[in-house]
Design a protein around this motif. Sequence first.
Motif, PDB file in Angstrom:
ATOM      1  N   VAL A   1      55.341  52.126 113.307  1.00  0.00           N
ATOM      2  CA  VAL A   1      55.345  51.670 112.046  1.00  0.00           C
ATOM      3  C   VAL A   1      55.923  52.145 111.164  1.00  0.00           C
ATOM      4  CG1 VAL A   1      53.285  50.171 112.612  1.00  0.00           C
ATOM      5  CG2 VAL A   1      53.091  52.439 111.306  1.00  0.00           C
ATOM      6  N   THR A   2      56.963  51.781 110.333  1.00  0.00           N
ATOM      7  CA  THR A   2      57.495  52.362 109.300  1.00  0.00           C
ATOM      8  C   THR A   2      58.006  51.515 108.163  1.00  0.00           C
ATOM      9  OG1 THR A   2      59.572  53.671 108.909  1.00  0.00           O
ATOM     10  CG2 THR A   2      59.791  51.651 110.324  1.00  0.00           C
ATOM     11  N   SER A   3      58.025  52.394 106.940  1.00  0.00           N
ATOM     12  CA  SER A   3      58.678  51.572 105.730  1.00  0.00           C
ATOM     13  C   SER A   3      60.149  52.093 105.602  1.00  0.00           C
ATOM     14  CB  SER A   3      58.082  52.554 104.434  1.00  0.00           C
ATOM     15  OG  SER A   3      58.545  53.833 104.369  1.00  0.00           O
ATOM     16  N   LYS A   4      60.831  52.670 106.735  1.00  0.00           N
ATOM     17  CA  LYS A   4      62.216  52.931 106.668  1.00  0.00           C
ATOM     18  C   LYS A   4      63.151  51.871 106.225  1.00  0.00           C
ATOM     19  CE  LYS A   4      65.894  54.725 109.345  1.00  0.00           C
ATOM     20  NZ  LYS A   4      66.152  55.450 110.921  1.00  0.00           N
ATOM     21  N   TYR A   5      62.906  50.537 106.632  1.00  0.00           N
ATOM     22  CA  TYR A   5      63.748  49.530 106.567  1.00  0.00           C
ATOM     23  C   TYR A   5      63.147  48.598 105.079  1.00  0.00           C
ATOM     24  CZ  TYR A   5      65.043  51.073 111.155  1.00  0.00           C
ATOM     25  OH  TYR A   5      65.358  51.762 112.133  1.00  0.00           O
ATOM     26  N   SER A   6      62.101  48.987 104.637  1.00  0.00           N
ATOM     27  CA  SER A   6      61.547  48.276 103.643  1.00  0.00           C
ATOM     28  C   SER A   6      61.894  48.661 101.835  1.00  0.00           C
ATOM     29  CB  SER A   6      59.919  48.221 103.688  1.00  0.00           C
ATOM     30  OG  SER A   6      59.673  47.803 105.133  1.00  0.00           O
ATOM     31  N   TYR A   7      61.058  48.179 100.964  1.00  0.00           N
ATOM     32  CA  TYR A   7      61.388  48.589  99.705  1.00  0.00           C
ATOM     33  C   TYR A   7      62.764  48.298  99.233  1.00  0.00           C
ATOM     34  CZ  TYR A   7      56.452  49.496 100.619  1.00  0.00           C
ATOM     35  OH  TYR A   7      55.027  49.466 100.804  1.00  0.00           O
TER      36      TYR A   7
ATOM     37  N   GLU B   1      70.573  50.125 111.621  1.00  0.00           N
ATOM     38  CA  GLU B   1      69.897  50.940 110.898  1.00  0.00           C
ATOM     39  C   GLU B   1      70.078  50.600 109.160  1.00  0.00           C
ATOM     40  OE1 GLU B   1      67.976  53.901 111.410  1.00  0.00           O
ATOM     41  OE2 GLU B   1      67.635  52.774 113.630  1.00  0.00           O
ATOM     42  N   VAL B   2      70.326  49.439 109.067  1.00  0.00           N
ATOM     43  CA  VAL B   2      70.449  49.335 107.603  1.00  0.00           C
ATOM     44  C   VAL B   2      69.159  49.260 106.674  1.00  0.00           C
ATOM     45  CG1 VAL B   2      71.259  47.599 105.991  1.00  0.00           C
ATOM     46  CG2 VAL B   2      72.402  47.676 108.201  1.00  0.00           C
TER      47      VAL B   2
ATOM     48  N   VAL C   1      74.062  46.695 100.864  1.00  0.00           N
ATOM     49  CA  VAL C   1      75.435  47.161 100.075  1.00  0.00           C
ATOM     50  C   VAL C   1      76.330  45.963 100.499  1.00  0.00           C
ATOM     51  CG1 VAL C   1      77.272  48.600  99.935  1.00  0.00           C
ATOM     52  CG2 VAL C   1      74.895  49.554 100.370  1.00  0.00           C
ATOM     53  N   ASP C   2      76.245  45.134  99.397  1.00  0.00           N
ATOM     54  CA  ASP C   2      77.334  43.982  99.889  1.00  0.00           C
ATOM     55  C   ASP C   2      78.713  44.160 100.288  1.00  0.00           C
ATOM     56  OD1 ASP C   2      75.133  42.458  99.330  1.00  0.00           O
ATOM     57  OD2 ASP C   2      75.529  41.629  97.444  1.00  0.00           O
ATOM     58  N   SER C   3      79.552  45.307  99.733  1.00  0.00           N
ATOM     59  CA  SER C   3      80.809  45.370 100.096  1.00  0.00           C
ATOM     60  C   SER C   3      80.702  46.036 101.708  1.00  0.00           C
ATOM     61  CB  SER C   3      81.353  46.411  99.204  1.00  0.00           C
ATOM     62  OG  SER C   3      80.431  47.793  99.122  1.00  0.00           O
ATOM     63  N   ASN C   4      79.536  46.379 102.187  1.00  0.00           N
ATOM     64  CA  ASN C   4      79.753  47.006 103.673  1.00  0.00           C
ATOM     65  C   ASN C   4      79.670  45.730 104.770  1.00  0.00           C
ATOM     66  OD1 ASN C   4      79.955  49.412 102.518  1.00  0.00           O
ATOM     67  ND2 ASN C   4      77.707  50.178 102.842  1.00  0.00           N
ATOM     68  N   PRO C   5      80.423  45.911 105.690  1.00  0.00           N
ATOM     69  CA  PRO C   5      80.037  44.757 106.725  1.00  0.00           C
ATOM     70  C   PRO C   5      78.870  45.104 107.830  1.00  0.00           C
ATOM     71  CG  PRO C   5      81.977  46.307 107.363  1.00  0.00           C
ATOM     72  CD  PRO C   5      81.563  46.834 105.950  1.00  0.00           C
ATOM     73  N   ASP C   6      77.836  45.372 107.313  1.00  0.00           N
ATOM     74  CA  ASP C   6      76.896  45.890 108.266  1.00  0.00           C
ATOM     75  C   ASP C   6      76.063  44.641 108.990  1.00  0.00           C
ATOM     76  OD1 ASP C   6      77.374  48.556 107.465  1.00  0.00           O
ATOM     77  OD2 ASP C   6      75.982  48.365 105.844  1.00  0.00           O
ATOM     78  N   ASN C   7      76.806  43.926 109.662  1.00  0.00           N
ATOM     79  CA  ASN C   7      76.354  42.664 110.094  1.00  0.00           C
ATOM     80  C   ASN C   7      76.770  42.727 111.862  1.00  0.00           C
ATOM     81  OD1 ASN C   7      76.415  42.071 107.276  1.00  0.00           O
ATOM     82  ND2 ASN C   7      78.550  41.240 107.382  1.00  0.00           N
TER      83      ASN C   7
END
Length: 713
Positions: free
Chosen positions: A115-121, A270-271, A275-281
């Motif tokens: 369990v992690t908060s890494k991808y939260s907040y 690992e997002v 960041v809307d300018s990044n193609p992290d898709n």
Amino acid sequence: MPAIGTAVAVAAGLLVALAPAPAHAAVGATLPFTSVEAESATTTGSRIGPDHTQGTLASEASGRQAVRLNAGQRVEFTVPRAANAVNVAHSVPDGQSGTLDVYVNGQRLAQTLPVTSKYSYVDTGWIPGARTHHFYANSRLLLGRDVQAGDKVAFQATGVQVTVDVADFEQVAGPAARPAGSVSVTDKGADPSGRGDSTQAFREAIAAAQGKVVWIPPGEYRLTSSLNGVQNVTLQGAGHWHSIVRTSRFIDQPSSSGNVRIKDFAVIGEVTERVDSNPDNFVNGSLGPNSSVSGMWLQHLKVGLWLTGTNDNLVVEDNRFLDMTADGLNLNGNARGVKVRDNFLRNQGDDALAMWSLYAPNTNSSFENNTISQPNLANGIAIYGGTDITVRNNLVTDTNALGSGIAISNQKFLDPFHPLAGTITVDGNTLVRTGAMNPNWNHPMGALRVDSYDSAIEAQVRITGTTITDSPYSAFEFVSGGGRGYAAKNVTVDGATVNRVGTVVVQAETQGAATFRGVTATGVGSAGVYNCPYPSGSGTFTVTDGGGNSGWNSTWSDCSTWPQPGQGDPDPDPDRNLARGRTATATGSQDVYTPGKAVDGDANTYWESANQAFPQSLTVDLGSTQAVRRVVLKLPPQAAWQARTQTLSVQGSTDGSAYSTLAAPKDYRFDPATGNTVTIAVNGNIRHLRLHVTGNTGWPAAQFGEVEAYLTS
């Protein structure tokens, strides 16, 4: 509530299970897992919620409730079906990570659940009204054994506090066999341990397999940059529990000749921020015509599929989208004949499914039989423009902030935008606990919203067979969200069932019209209709009763206040002006002197009818039937307004059609020396107040600076 698409069982108003649908049901996706809410399980922890307040753990949880575990506390689920795997939606305090111990029928397993908060907040300060959000994440585990219906699976906190929301139990098949004639990424040097960089091996396999299958065997593969030039090839894994690709950017290409098939593996990124300018898709750009994406597990990305360019006849089906920081899928213009169906989406950080007709219109495309849970910043489904679009048989639950369950909108964001056109079909959808408070407007958005944000709606919007349950605010909203009062028109709502809404069934906030037929409502919190177009005086929204409606025939009486959930329509203050801020119409107006100027609360502004065209009339819709006893008419009090006499009668109506005379035609003197004010005693139970003017000695037109109506004589 009857069983719906994913066999949603409701107990005490809570969504407690998501299971494969019975043959007769057609709402939501057919899913291979069953979800059980933590609040319905046995626990030594603390239940939190329900809550609909943006920015709280309970408000983002499925069912608006969850279970908080401190060290040593546990939550124990009764397994609803045979399973060998589980996925748990959870939240831990910001900056912390840890594990949950796992027990099966009291026996502790060797493996633990991370369990992690890494991808939260997540914070998106550039989005007005957004607060820190995206509190939950999903973690999955193969149990290493089979459990049966009725067995007990427990999760116990150790060194970190964990809030458990929901557990998905699933029977996972073994890995699929390698297809004959395929090109394996391991043959090209890919590392299934996940330690080495497999990017070049994937590229070489794709180049070698044109017209064939690229095989991704069981294992974990790490890619350090995106793939491009993907066309005329199938990318296939052994199943998304077995073949896992670790990358935040899988395919990034502006165009493709098409015929791409992507199926049966997981892409986990690992997002950790948006960041809307990044193609992290997973896919950024185009797969080309006649392509498909199926059987995928997509997680921890910015967007699952951000589709631009040409994607004609694309099919996206049987996928899971989890924990995106922005949209699950967005058809970003020029999508023709695209079908998005039978997908499961949970915990998206923007619209879960969206069509946005930027640069070119999306046409003849559809979202059908998808299950969407907990979009935490926007809508479950959003249609921003486009031609001949279909939204059918979807299940949307637990929207959290700045959005509705379904939004049909002309909000353009950027140009060139192509507004709604043709026929927009919204059919057979079920919305549970959808709609949210919009802090930018300081009042809420309905479960299903039709929004003429940047332009009037000219398309035919056909809303049929809708089920709305436990909406915290309203059921159907009609609004011009940009605040410019564009018309939301050409709308029909047929055959809707509304069961428990916090405020109203119809929330009308702009000019336009909708016809309702066969809409039944129970458990209405405040009133049937809130009809207060904004800006005041911008026009009238006409609610037409097409027959077969029941349970929502009252109207909220006071446009100066917004109904709060569960608040009954208050008795109006007898000293309150019933006409102020209400919708005013007229037989004609001169230049900028529009009807709304007569009900804006400012006697210095005024309505003036067309000149040299008596008789003229001004009509004010009071919003509901009122016992009016006094009408006060004012002209601007400046000295420049010389005394004049207007010949007029006062009329009233309950339905806006048949009018009776409340005060017979008479000459009324407006004199600056006495405030340019005339008071007329009347006696009528009316909703529509009409002033019929046949003469004016001071100007060849009817003129009123303010029209006021009161309950007191």
